[in-house]
Design a protein around this motif. Structure first.
Motif, PDB file in Angstrom:
ATOM      1  N   GLY A  56       8.247  -4.336 -13.511  1.00 55.49           N
ATOM      2  CA  GLY A  56       8.126  -3.847 -12.152  1.00 55.49           C
ATOM      3  C   GLY A  56       6.859  -4.347 -11.481  1.00 55.49           C
ATOM      4  O   GLY A  56       6.012  -4.997 -12.093  1.00 55.49           O
ATOM      5  N   PHE A  57       6.748  -4.039 -10.199  1.00 54.04           N
ATOM      6  CA  PHE A  57       5.588  -4.457  -9.409  1.00 54.04           C
ATOM      7  C   PHE A  57       5.333  -3.375  -8.383  1.00 54.04           C
ATOM      8  O   PHE A  57       5.840  -3.418  -7.264  1.00 54.04           O
ATOM      9  CB  PHE A  57       5.861  -5.817  -8.747  1.00 54.04           C
ATOM     10  N   GLN A  58       4.587  -2.371  -8.777  1.00 48.83           N
ATOM     11  CA  GLN A  58       4.362  -1.191  -7.952  1.00 48.83           C
ATOM     12  C   GLN A  58       3.136  -1.368  -7.051  1.00 48.83           C
ATOM     13  O   GLN A  58       2.221  -0.554  -7.075  1.00 48.83           O
ATOM     14  CB  GLN A  58       4.175   0.051  -8.838  1.00 48.83           C
ATOM     15  N   LEU A  59       3.119  -2.403  -6.259  1.00 43.57           N
ATOM     16  CA  LEU A  59       1.950  -2.712  -5.433  1.00 43.57           C
ATOM     17  C   LEU A  59       1.654  -1.603  -4.431  1.00 43.57           C
ATOM     18  O   LEU A  59       0.510  -1.170  -4.295  1.00 43.57           O
ATOM     19  CB  LEU A  59       2.132  -4.042  -4.711  1.00 43.57           C
ATOM     20  N   LYS A  60       2.671  -1.108  -3.768  1.00 45.72           N
ATOM     21  CA  LYS A  60       2.455  -0.092  -2.738  1.00 45.72           C
ATOM     22  C   LYS A  60       1.873   1.187  -3.349  1.00 45.72           C
ATOM     23  O   LYS A  60       0.901   1.740  -2.843  1.00 45.72           O
ATOM     24  CB  LYS A  60       3.760   0.209  -2.012  1.00 45.72           C
ATOM     25  N   ALA A  61       2.441   1.647  -4.454  1.00 47.29           N
ATOM     26  CA  ALA A  61       1.952   2.865  -5.114  1.00 47.29           C
ATOM     27  C   ALA A  61       0.560   2.654  -5.703  1.00 47.29           C
ATOM     28  O   ALA A  61      -0.273   3.559  -5.706  1.00 47.29           O
ATOM     29  CB  ALA A  61       2.922   3.298  -6.200  1.00 47.29           C
ATOM     30  N   ALA A  63      -1.769   0.402  -4.642  1.00 48.00           N
ATOM     31  CA  ALA A  63      -2.783   0.137  -3.612  1.00 48.00           C
ATOM     32  C   ALA A  63      -3.509   1.409  -3.194  1.00 48.00           C
ATOM     33  O   ALA A  63      -4.721   1.384  -2.943  1.00 48.00           O
ATOM     34  CB  ALA A  63      -2.142  -0.538  -2.408  1.00 48.00           C
ATOM     35  N   ALA A  64      -2.803   2.513  -3.160  1.00 48.14           N
ATOM     36  CA  ALA A  64      -3.423   3.785  -2.756  1.00 48.14           C
ATOM     37  C   ALA A  64      -4.452   4.263  -3.780  1.00 48.14           C
ATOM     38  O   ALA A  64      -5.353   5.024  -3.435  1.00 48.14           O
ATOM     39  CB  ALA A  64      -2.341   4.841  -2.575  1.00 48.14           C
ATOM     40  N   LYS A  65      -4.352   3.799  -5.013  1.00 51.19           N
ATOM     41  CA  LYS A  65      -5.244   4.241  -6.084  1.00 51.19           C
ATOM     42  C   LYS A  65      -6.475   3.344  -6.242  1.00 51.19           C
ATOM     43  O   LYS A  65      -7.392   3.677  -6.983  1.00 51.19           O
ATOM     44  CB  LYS A  65      -4.486   4.283  -7.412  1.00 51.19           C
ATOM     45  N   LEU A  66      -6.489   2.210  -5.574  1.00 50.85           N
ATOM     46  CA  LEU A  66      -7.571   1.240  -5.782  1.00 50.85           C
ATOM     47  C   LEU A  66      -8.946   1.782  -5.402  1.00 50.85           C
ATOM     48  O   LEU A  66      -9.950   1.363  -5.968  1.00 50.85           O
ATOM     49  CB  LEU A  66      -7.276  -0.057  -5.020  1.00 50.85           C
ATOM     50  N   GLY A  67      -9.010   2.701  -4.475  1.00 50.41           N
ATOM     51  CA  GLY A  67     -10.289   3.294  -4.098  1.00 50.41           C
ATOM     52  C   GLY A  67     -10.900   4.155  -5.191  1.00 50.41           C
ATOM     53  O   GLY A  67     -12.103   4.402  -5.199  1.00 50.41           O
ATOM     54  N   ASP A  68     -10.075   4.594  -6.137  1.00 47.47           N
ATOM     55  CA  ASP A  68     -10.550   5.436  -7.246  1.00 47.47           C
ATOM     56  C   ASP A  68     -11.008   4.622  -8.454  1.00 47.47           C
ATOM     57  O   ASP A  68     -11.511   5.188  -9.419  1.00 47.47           O
ATOM     58  CB  ASP A  68      -9.444   6.397  -7.689  1.00 47.47           C
TER      59      ASP A  68
END
Length: 148
Positions: A56-61, A63-68
């Motif tokens: 899979g490639f869950q880029l959208k899900a 991306a929201a976590k990258l700030g953490d």
């Protein structure tokens, strides 16, 4: 299940000298370290793209976590590029066994330190006398491989 993880670790270990040798051959032919590195990363990217149907490639899900993500979690790409350039430029000069053994010893010593201090998110595992002896024996191993 641990045997499967160990098998993948063995495959990673086998891939290390194979990668260094193939990278060196690529550099020898191209005579351009950056071009050779670009080719290596392009092929790696294609391999990752081939994994998408299976993993899979869950880029959208994601991306929201990258700030953490802690700052030091992003140094992996730098470390990989450093390893690749070192591999390209010095494996043939040192020889595969010497280069790989030095890499492994450096990795063992660094790993013992990371574990001991719990750095980069690793669980603390004290550098016991036996772990230090094991690291020391690996240094003796590189001397035996490199010199004899």
């Amino acid at each position: 299940m641990h045997w499967l993880l160990a098998l993948f670790a063995v495959l990673a270990g086998i891939s290390n000298p194979l990668q260094s040798g193939s990278n060196s051959a690529l550099l020898k032919t191209t005579q351009a370290p950056i071009v050779a590195a670009f080719i290596v990363y392009t092929i790696g990217t294609l391999c990752l793209l081939a994994c998408i149907p299976f993993l899979g490639f869950q880029l959208k899900a994601t991306a929201a976590k990258l700030g953490d993500v802690p700052w030091w979690a992003y140094i992996g790409g730098i470390c990989n590029a450093l390893f690749l350039m070192c591999s390209l430029l010095i494996t043939k000069k040192l020889g595969s066994a010497t280069f790989t053994t030095i890499v492994v010893i450096s990795a063992v010593i660094t790993s013992v330190l990371l574990d001991h201090f719990g750095l980069l998110g690793f669980e603390v595992r004290p550098a016991t006398g036996l772990r230090i002896i094991g690291a020391g024996l690996s240094v003796i191993g590189v001397v035996l491989i490199a010199v004899f």
